[in-house]
Design an enzyme around this catalytic site. Structure first.
Site, PDB file in Angstrom:
ATOM      1  N   THR A 123       0.925  -1.178  -0.040  1.00 29.99           N
ATOM      2  CA  THR A 123      -0.005  -0.056   0.018  1.00 29.99           C
ATOM      3  C   THR A 123       0.859   1.404   0.040  1.00 29.99           C
ATOM      4  O   THR A 123       1.914   1.394   0.563  1.00 29.99           O
ATOM      5  CB  THR A 123      -0.827  -0.008   1.308  1.00 29.99           C
ATOM      6  OG1 THR A 123      -1.629  -1.155   1.309  1.00 29.99           O
ATOM      7  CG2 THR A 123      -1.913   1.042   1.255  1.00 29.99           C
ATOM      8  N   GLY A 128      -4.261   2.592  -2.315  1.00 29.67           N
ATOM      9  CA  GLY A 128      -4.850   1.528  -1.369  1.00 29.67           C
ATOM     10  C   GLY A 128      -5.656   0.325  -2.114  1.00 29.67           C
ATOM     11  O   GLY A 128      -5.062  -0.760  -2.357  1.00 29.67           O
ATOM     12  N   SER A 129      -6.849   0.740  -2.342  1.00 28.27           N
ATOM     13  CA  SER A 129      -7.938  -0.302  -3.072  1.00 28.27           C
ATOM     14  C   SER A 129      -7.257  -0.461  -4.623  1.00 28.27           C
ATOM     15  O   SER A 129      -7.557  -1.536  -5.038  1.00 28.27           O
ATOM     16  CB  SER A 129      -9.270   0.541  -2.939  1.00 28.27           C
ATOM     17  OG  SER A 129      -9.553   0.582  -1.991  1.00 28.27           O
ATOM     18  N   ILE A 155       2.086   0.297   6.364  1.00 26.03           N
ATOM     19  CA  ILE A 155       2.707  -1.067   6.457  1.00 26.03           C
ATOM     20  C   ILE A 155       2.752  -1.714   7.749  1.00 26.03           C
ATOM     21  O   ILE A 155       3.604  -0.970   8.703  1.00 26.03           O
ATOM     22  CB  ILE A 155       4.110  -0.881   5.657  1.00 26.03           C
ATOM     23  CG1 ILE A 155       3.777  -0.403   4.544  1.00 26.03           C
ATOM     24  CG2 ILE A 155       4.718  -2.282   5.640  1.00 26.03           C
ATOM     25  CD1 ILE A 155       2.833  -0.976   3.542  1.00 26.03           C
ATOM     26  N   ARG A 262     -27.142 -10.051  34.492  1.00 27.82           N
ATOM     27  CA  ARG A 262     -27.697  -8.663  34.651  1.00 27.82           C
ATOM     28  C   ARG A 262     -29.063  -8.184  34.842  1.00 27.82           C
ATOM     29  O   ARG A 262     -29.862  -8.940  34.004  1.00 27.82           O
ATOM     30  CB  ARG A 262     -26.994  -7.638  33.508  1.00 27.82           C
ATOM     31  CG  ARG A 262     -27.474  -6.292  33.372  1.00 27.82           C
ATOM     32  CD  ARG A 262     -26.744  -5.313  34.294  1.00 27.82           C
ATOM     33  NE  ARG A 262     -27.154  -3.996  33.810  1.00 27.82           N
ATOM     34  CZ  ARG A 262     -28.053  -3.237  34.768  1.00 27.82           C
ATOM     35  NH1 ARG A 262     -28.850  -3.764  35.522  1.00 27.82           N
ATOM     36  NH2 ARG A 262     -28.168  -2.140  34.266  1.00 27.82           N
ATOM     37  N   GLU A 357      -6.022  -5.712   3.887  1.00 23.28           N
ATOM     38  CA  GLU A 357      -6.262  -6.919   3.105  1.00 23.28           C
ATOM     39  C   GLU A 357      -7.346  -6.944   2.194  1.00 23.28           C
ATOM     40  O   GLU A 357      -8.032  -7.772   1.691  1.00 23.28           O
ATOM     41  CB  GLU A 357      -6.366  -8.386   3.685  1.00 23.28           C
ATOM     42  CG  GLU A 357      -4.974  -8.461   4.455  1.00 23.28           C
ATOM     43  CD  GLU A 357      -4.463  -9.906   5.007  1.00 23.28           C
ATOM     44  OE1 GLU A 357      -5.153 -10.697   4.470  1.00 23.28           O
ATOM     45  OE2 GLU A 357      -3.831  -9.892   5.949  1.00 23.28           O
ATOM     46  N   THR A 359     -10.732  -3.420   1.182  1.00 19.24           N
ATOM     47  CA  THR A 359     -11.866  -3.146   2.181  1.00 19.24           C
ATOM     48  C   THR A 359     -12.916  -4.107   1.443  1.00 19.24           C
ATOM     49  O   THR A 359     -13.036  -4.907   0.326  1.00 19.24           O
ATOM     50  CB  THR A 359     -12.342  -1.877   1.694  1.00 19.24           C
ATOM     51  OG1 THR A 359     -12.489  -1.781  -0.026  1.00 19.24           O
ATOM     52  CG2 THR A 359     -11.204  -0.901   1.734  1.00 19.24           C
TER      53      THR A 359
HETATM   54  N1  CAA Z   1      -4.452 -14.531  -8.318  1.00 19.26           N
HETATM   55  C1  CAA Z   1      -3.582 -14.269  -9.123  1.00 19.26           C
HETATM   56  N2  CAA Z   1      -3.357 -13.348 -10.224  1.00 19.26           N
HETATM   57  C2  CAA Z   1      -4.248 -12.284 -10.086  1.00 19.26           C
HETATM   58  C3  CAA Z   1      -5.340 -12.393  -9.027  1.00 19.26           C
HETATM   59  C4  CAA Z   1      -5.297 -13.594  -8.149  1.00 19.26           C
HETATM   60  N3  CAA Z   1      -6.599 -13.526  -7.054  1.00 19.26           N
HETATM   61  N4  CAA Z   1      -6.214 -11.414  -9.272  1.00 19.26           N
HETATM   62  C5  CAA Z   1      -5.559 -10.558 -10.372  1.00 19.26           C
HETATM   63  N5  CAA Z   1      -4.555 -11.403 -10.791  1.00 19.26           N
HETATM   64  C6  CAA Z   1      -3.752 -10.861 -11.867  1.00 19.26           C
HETATM   65  C7  CAA Z   1      -3.947 -11.313 -13.066  1.00 19.26           C
HETATM   66  O1  CAA Z   1      -2.854 -11.407 -13.935  1.00 19.26           O
HETATM   67  C8  CAA Z   1      -4.901 -10.176 -13.649  1.00 19.26           C
HETATM   68  O2  CAA Z   1      -4.911 -10.286 -14.996  1.00 19.26           O
HETATM   69  P1  CAA Z   1      -5.994 -11.250 -15.818  1.00 19.26           P
HETATM   70  O3  CAA Z   1      -7.218 -10.565 -15.323  1.00 19.26           O
HETATM   71  O4  CAA Z   1      -5.637 -11.008 -17.000  1.00 19.26           O
HETATM   72  O5  CAA Z   1      -5.972 -12.568 -15.182  1.00 19.26           O
HETATM   73  C9  CAA Z   1      -3.969  -8.903 -13.261  1.00 19.26           C
HETATM   74  O6  CAA Z   1      -3.480  -9.407 -11.938  1.00 19.26           O
HETATM   75  C10 CAA Z   1      -5.125  -7.656 -13.094  1.00 19.26           C
HETATM   76  O7  CAA Z   1      -6.098  -8.112 -12.351  1.00 19.26           O
HETATM   77  P2  CAA Z   1      -7.378  -7.008 -12.218  1.00 19.26           P
HETATM   78  O8  CAA Z   1      -7.749  -6.526 -13.647  1.00 19.26           O
HETATM   79  O9  CAA Z   1      -8.274  -7.673 -11.258  1.00 19.26           O
HETATM   80  O10 CAA Z   1      -6.835  -5.669 -11.257  1.00 19.26           O
HETATM   81  P3  CAA Z   1      -7.006  -4.452 -10.892  1.00 19.26           P
HETATM   82  O11 CAA Z   1      -6.146  -3.485 -10.969  1.00 19.26           O
HETATM   83  O12 CAA Z   1      -8.401  -3.923 -11.495  1.00 19.26           O
HETATM   84  O13 CAA Z   1      -7.375  -4.745  -9.408  1.00 19.26           O
HETATM   85  C11 CAA Z   1      -8.346  -5.305  -7.278  1.00 19.26           C
HETATM   86  C12 CAA Z   1      -8.182  -5.412  -8.696  1.00 19.26           C
HETATM   87  C13 CAA Z   1      -9.111  -6.695  -6.584  1.00 19.26           C
HETATM   88  C14 CAA Z   1      -9.420  -4.102  -6.893  1.00 19.26           C
HETATM   89  C15 CAA Z   1      -6.649  -5.121  -6.457  1.00 19.26           C
HETATM   90  O14 CAA Z   1      -6.300  -3.986  -6.822  1.00 19.26           O
HETATM   91  C16 CAA Z   1      -6.964  -5.204  -5.194  1.00 19.26           C
HETATM   92  O15 CAA Z   1      -7.117  -6.408  -4.656  1.00 19.26           O
HETATM   93  N6  CAA Z   1      -7.151  -4.179  -4.328  1.00 19.26           N
HETATM   94  C17 CAA Z   1      -7.222  -4.255  -2.780  1.00 19.26           C
HETATM   95  C18 CAA Z   1      -5.488  -4.556  -2.377  1.00 19.26           C
HETATM   96  C19 CAA Z   1      -5.312  -4.807  -1.061  1.00 19.26           C
HETATM   97  O16 CAA Z   1      -6.241  -5.753  -0.635  1.00 19.26           O
HETATM   98  N7  CAA Z   1      -4.534  -4.294  -0.249  1.00 19.26           N
HETATM   99  C20 CAA Z   1      -4.206  -4.799   0.961  1.00 19.26           C
HETATM  100  C21 CAA Z   1      -2.639  -4.525   1.390  1.00 19.26           C
HETATM  101  S1  CAA Z   1      -2.054  -5.752   2.301  1.00 19.26           S
HETATM  102  C22 CAA Z   1      -2.449  -5.648   3.839  1.00 19.26           C
HETATM  103  O17 CAA Z   1      -3.462  -4.771   4.260  1.00 19.26           O
HETATM  104  C23 CAA Z   1      -1.775  -6.225   4.867  1.00 19.26           C
HETATM  105  C24 CAA Z   1      -1.315  -5.359   6.078  1.00 19.26           C
HETATM  106  O18 CAA Z   1      -0.158  -5.023   6.108  1.00 19.26           O
HETATM  107  C25 CAA Z   1      -2.389  -4.982   7.308  1.00 19.26           C
END
Ligand code: CAA
Length: 382
Positions: A123, A128-129, A155, A262, A357, A359
């Site tokens: 992130t 983010g999203s 992070i 209670r 992870e 929203t």
């Molecule tokens: N598995 C493997 N590859 C994947 C996949 C999956 N589940 N999903 C996507 N991909 C790959 C594929 O190659 C895909 O291409 P194809 O469609 O040709 O298969 C490519 O990525 C692009 O995928 P999208 O078109 O779906 O990508 P997008 O840019 O539209 O994003 C999204 C989709 C779901 C919104 C994504 O950006 C997302 O998950 N966003 C949220 C991010 C997130 O969860 N952040 C959390 C950070 S970690 C955290 O919070 C932990 C911490 O430290 C507390």
């Protein structure tokens, strides 16, 4: 679908509960210190609780089963241990999925035995999203290495971690221009800023300015970073659902006896239908969340893709846990908002679960895309 646990799965669950209860006996809930973190990590390691993550697919108790079991029981009995387990797993899983044999050999043992504290740096302040819009860049140098420049934000473990998987831009293409790097955070040149959250959780920023990374530290292939992030989150998101279930159970463990003891208007709270109906709804939400989370883990551990199930499990369990905490606090009255009372702590712990992870709205995007894909491929759903 059968949720009966095997003997070894039962044994794993028993160990998690034992470790959690032992930690609870010396409760340091609000301590964010590195000493507390390391003591909790040591207890998890002594219980060999990361070991199932190393088993070959289809063997042992199952990687996803281990993640959801540890997160559920730690959240119920000692939430800080859940956080420690989850963050370490977030660093371990990308190595398991995409590490080459040298990288696995070098980094997995110290992550599994707790000698290195790990983290996952995807992130950014304005990414983010829309994770693939990240702008932290990795420029190639003449010797084949890279120079990382940019800021990662929100992070987990940023202030205390030793090793991060850092996602950075190596090309123009929005998704295929993202790569994953293994970064030693103890090398000089990284600025680490702490952000204080409402619940105890070491988190912050990592700032890089022409930080050198060797070519051997690219995880997977250059350009595979976004796939690595998404595939890792597929495994880890049901773990957030399990965390929500454990937190909800902890709230119920507290509120059931409260409603029986209670007295209000000369009767125990539990004698009122309005309370009974709330309890029934809460229990049903927990059980439904369990079905989604366990089903997802079972699919994944059976070698099937679980993208849609991961998102459904994460979305449903975390939203329902927030509702459950709201209802329990209503029942508990003023006691539930006293600082550091049981429900107040749980409310602080659970709120971020619908955000990190991915929203709830991101999970809905994933579910809708998968649904459309299934419909196009099969002509009908289910
Ligand atoms: N598995 C493997 N590859 C994947 C996949 C999956 N589940 N999903 C996507 N991909 C790959 C594929 O190659 C895909 O291409 P194809 O469609 O040709 O298969 C490519 O990525 C692009 O995928 P999208 O078109 O779906 O990508 P997008 O840019 O539209 O994003 C999204 C989709 C779901 C919104 C994504 O950006 C997302 O998950 N966003 C949220 C991010 C997130 O969860 N952040 C959390 C950070 S970690 C955290 O919070 C932990 C911490 O430290 C507390």
């Amino acid at each position: 679908l059968d949720f009966t646990l095997s003997e070894s799965q039962e044994a794993y669950k028993r160990t998690v509960v034992e470790v959690a209860k032992k930690l609870r006996a010396n409760n340091h809930f609000d301590e964010e210190s590195i000493e507390h973190y390391k003591a909790v990590l040591d207890s998890i390691v002594e219980g060999n609780l990361f070991d199932p993550l190393l088993a070959e697919d289809g063997e042992g108790i199952g990687k996803s089963f281990a993640v959801i079991t540890a997160r559920e029981s730690f959240s119920r009995y000692y939430p800080f241990a859940d956080f420690v387990f989850a963050e370490q797993a977030l660093a371990i899983i990308p190595f398991l999925l995409f590490g080459n044999s040298e990288q696995k050999q070098e980094f997995l043992p110290p992550l599994i035995n707790g000698n290195l504290i790990g983290g996952f740096a995807l992130t950014e302040e304005t990414s983010g999203s829309d994770a693939s819009s990240l702008s932290c860049k990795a420029e190639k140098t003449d010797d084949g290495g890279y120079l990382l420049t940019g800021k990662k934000m929100w992070i987990s473990n940023a202030p205390i971690g030793d090793l991060f998987i850092v996602f950075a831009r190596t090309g123009e293409d929005k998704r295929k221009g993202v790569s994953a790097f293994i970064v030693d955070a103890n090398e000089s040149g990284i600025i680490k800023n702490t952000i204080h959250l409402a619940a105890p959780h070491p988190i912050g920023e990592l700032i890089f300015d022409h930080f050198k990374v060797d070519s051997s530290r690219v995880l997977g292939a250059e350009g595979e970073g976004f796939k690595i992030a998404m595939a890792s989150l597929d495994i880890l998101r049901p773990g957030v659902g399990a965390h929500a279930i454990g937190t909800s159970k902890s709230a119920l463990d507290y509120i059931i006896p409260f409603t029986q003891e209670r007295i209000s208007f000369n009767q125990p709270l539990s004698s009122y239908q309005s309370i009974q109906f709330k309890m029934a709804d809460m229990y049903t939400k927990i059980r439904t969340a369990q079905w989604l989370v366990y089903h997802c883990a079972w699919k994944r551990d059976s070698g099937m893709k679980s993208t849609i199930e991961s998102s459904m499990a994460k979305m449903y369990a975390t939203e329902k846990a927030n509702e459950i905490l709201y209802d329990c606090t209503q029942i508990n009255g003023a006691r539930g908002v006293v600082k550091d009372s049981h429900l107040e702590k749980l409310s602080r712990v659970i709120r971020p679960a619908s955000i990190y992870e991915g929203t709830t709205d991101v999970q809905k995007m994933v579910i809708h895309r998968q649904l459309t894909k299934m419909f196009e491929e099969e002509g009908e759903i289910l």
